[in-house]
Design a protein around this motif. Sequence first.
Motif, mmCIF file in Angstrom:
data_model
loop_
_atom_site.group_PDB
_atom_site.id
_atom_site.type_symbol
_atom_site.label_atom_id
_atom_site.label_comp_id
_atom_site.label_asym_id
_atom_site.label_seq_id
_atom_site.Cartn_x
_atom_site.Cartn_y
_atom_site.Cartn_z
ATOM 1 N N GLY A 248 39.729 131.104 30.909
ATOM 2 C CA GLY A 248 40.436 130.570 29.543
ATOM 3 C C GLY A 248 40.229 129.864 28.291
ATOM 4 N N THR A 249 40.306 130.565 26.817
ATOM 5 C CA THR A 249 40.288 129.039 25.876
ATOM 6 C C THR A 249 40.625 129.053 25.378
ATOM 7 O OG1 THR A 249 37.530 129.461 25.953
ATOM 8 C CG2 THR A 249 38.618 128.884 24.591
ATOM 9 N N ALA A 250 41.761 128.269 24.400
ATOM 10 C CA ALA A 250 43.053 127.824 23.971
ATOM 11 C C ALA A 250 42.835 126.807 22.705
ATOM 12 C CB ALA A 250 44.119 127.868 24.929
ATOM 13 N N VAL A 251 43.065 127.418 21.875
ATOM 14 C CA VAL A 251 42.877 126.773 20.634
ATOM 15 C C VAL A 251 44.649 126.811 19.709
ATOM 16 C CG1 VAL A 251 42.333 125.461 18.761
ATOM 17 C CG2 VAL A 251 40.545 126.627 20.329
ATOM 18 N N VAL A 252 44.957 125.380 20.273
ATOM 19 C CA VAL A 252 46.531 125.121 18.863
ATOM 20 C C VAL A 252 46.086 124.234 17.950
ATOM 21 C CG1 VAL A 252 48.708 124.898 18.656
ATOM 22 C CG2 VAL A 252 48.117 125.583 21.130
ATOM 23 N N GLY A 253 46.327 125.002 16.651
ATOM 24 C CA GLY A 253 45.679 123.962 15.514
ATOM 25 C C GLY A 253 46.422 124.115 14.270
ATOM 26 N N GLY A 254 45.485 124.263 13.191
ATOM 27 C CA GLY A 254 46.220 124.241 11.838
ATOM 28 C C GLY A 254 46.802 122.519 11.354
ATOM 29 N N PRO A 255 46.937 122.761 9.912
ATOM 30 C CA PRO A 255 47.194 120.883 9.597
ATOM 31 C C PRO A 255 48.448 120.053 10.622
ATOM 32 C CG PRO A 255 47.358 122.602 7.353
ATOM 33 C CD PRO A 255 47.125 123.062 9.094
ATOM 34 N N THR A 256 49.085 121.369 11.306
ATOM 35 C CA THR A 256 49.917 120.469 12.278
ATOM 36 C C THR A 256 49.624 121.350 13.525
ATOM 37 O OG1 THR A 256 51.271 121.608 11.051
ATOM 38 C CG2 THR A 256 51.717 119.470 11.602
ATOM 39 N N ALA A 257 49.451 120.773 14.590
ATOM 40 C CA ALA A 257 49.693 122.268 15.611
ATOM 41 C C ALA A 257 50.627 122.983 16.057
ATOM 42 C CB ALA A 257 48.845 120.906 16.951
ATOM 43 N N ASN A 258 51.163 124.179 15.218
ATOM 44 C CA ASN A 258 51.814 125.335 14.809
ATOM 45 C C ASN A 258 51.007 126.678 15.347
ATOM 46 O OD1 ASN A 258 53.129 122.764 13.416
ATOM 47 N ND2 ASN A 258 54.966 124.041 14.904
ATOM 48 N N TRP A 259 50.007 126.516 15.611
ATOM 49 C CA TRP A 259 49.667 128.228 14.996
ATOM 50 C C TRP A 259 48.371 127.657 15.844
ATOM 51 C CZ3 TRP A 259 50.719 125.443 11.368
ATOM 52 C CH2 TRP A 259 52.034 125.965 10.351
ATOM 53 N N ILE A 260 48.186 129.615 16.616
ATOM 54 C CA ILE A 260 47.221 129.569 17.539
ATOM 55 C C ILE A 260 45.787 130.636 16.933
ATOM 56 C CG2 ILE A 260 46.467 131.115 19.536
ATOM 57 C CD1 ILE A 260 49.728 131.526 20.643
ATOM 58 N N GLN A 261 44.617 129.763 16.807
ATOM 59 C CA GLN A 261 43.555 130.104 16.698
ATOM 60 C C GLN A 261 42.914 130.441 17.275
ATOM 61 O OE1 GLN A 261 42.782 125.438 15.180
ATOM 62 N NE2 GLN A 261 43.508 126.308 12.960
ATOM 63 N N ALA A 262 42.820 130.397 19.261
ATOM 64 C CA ALA A 262 42.495 130.959 20.426
ATOM 65 C C ALA A 262 42.975 130.605 21.178
ATOM 66 C CB ALA A 262 40.708 130.528 19.753
ATOM 67 N N TRP A 263 42.423 132.445 21.361
ATOM 68 C CA TRP A 263 43.489 132.655 22.386
ATOM 69 C C TRP A 263 42.837 134.005 23.855
ATOM 70 C CZ3 TRP A 263 47.676 129.744 23.865
ATOM 71 C CH2 TRP A 263 48.437 130.156 24.780
#
Length: 346
Positions: A248-263
């Motif tokens: 698995g690969t997961a990245v939660v990010g954005g200006p604050t960590a509120n959005w899923i960018q990789a899943w």
Amino acid sequence: MIRYGIIGCGHIARKHVEAIRATDGAILSAVCDKDPERMEPYLGDGVEGTVDVEEFLGRTDLDVVNICTPSGFHADLTVRAAEAGKHVLVEKPMALTLEDADRMIQACRENGVQLSVVHPNRFRPAIRELRKRLEAGAFGKFSHANATVRWNRNQEYYDQASWRGTRAMDGGVLMNQAIHNLDLLLWMMGDVEEVSSYHATRLRRMEAEDTSVSILKFKNGALGVIEAAVTLYPRNLEESLALFGEKGTAVVGGPTANWIQAWQFADLSEGQSEEVRRRVHEDPYGIPGHQCLIRDMTDAVQSGRRPLVTGEDGRRALALVIACQTAAETGRPVRMDELVKAGGLQ
């Protein structure tokens, strides 16, 4: 009804007041601040104020004390509140030294009261989804993880109050801005074994660091990187948490960590992954984290269970910050087991 009182009526107190008022079974009874003007917006409708901490802690209509003062005051106020028989919800960082964190934990244990630390990012929808994937074993064996805070705090921010950016009362980017992300990193990856770190004070006139880069080795064998800075121009750029495993690969990010960018996970189809992304992006903030913490503390006091974010959790994040600071100051790797033992409580 669980009755709350707030010490320190600066900026963060507003979130506590809103959270208490939005929580069934909770009520704000009193506030305390050395500056009467800061208390003024919260007075009335049954809320009383005082500049006297002893008078405040001696009130019989308080069950929980929320400590929202500058960080350097957290430890002594927590101990005094515990000795007065009050449960404590303390803002981050819980303290600035491990010795103080241990005093806080011990005082609450000895006086039979609950201690919770404000790490509200655990309740963000994307982070909850990430935790579910972790608990399901969806990552398999971890290879590494990254915690990144690329934010802007301009000089005006530090000049607003003389305690900001000081080592004795506030701390630098790791202690003040990045500690929430470090709490999430530890919550997902488990304990750290060893830390190497570099610090710098590059652009801000402050006593502590404004930029920090660290390399971690976790006890599970995975590696990690922490990058934290308040020097980004012209505004906040990124707060992210990235986990990388064999399945698995997961990245939660954005200006604050509120959005899923990789899943991407071996046990999920692209359609299933997209459904998680869609659900989170429709409601990236969810119930405010402070409200979740007030709900949790209210239930914990009523039921006698421990809070979801304990004093020991707050201490763990603090210990990682101190390990990074120590490694940067000494120029040598720091083993966490030696640092933890030096602090006192295990």
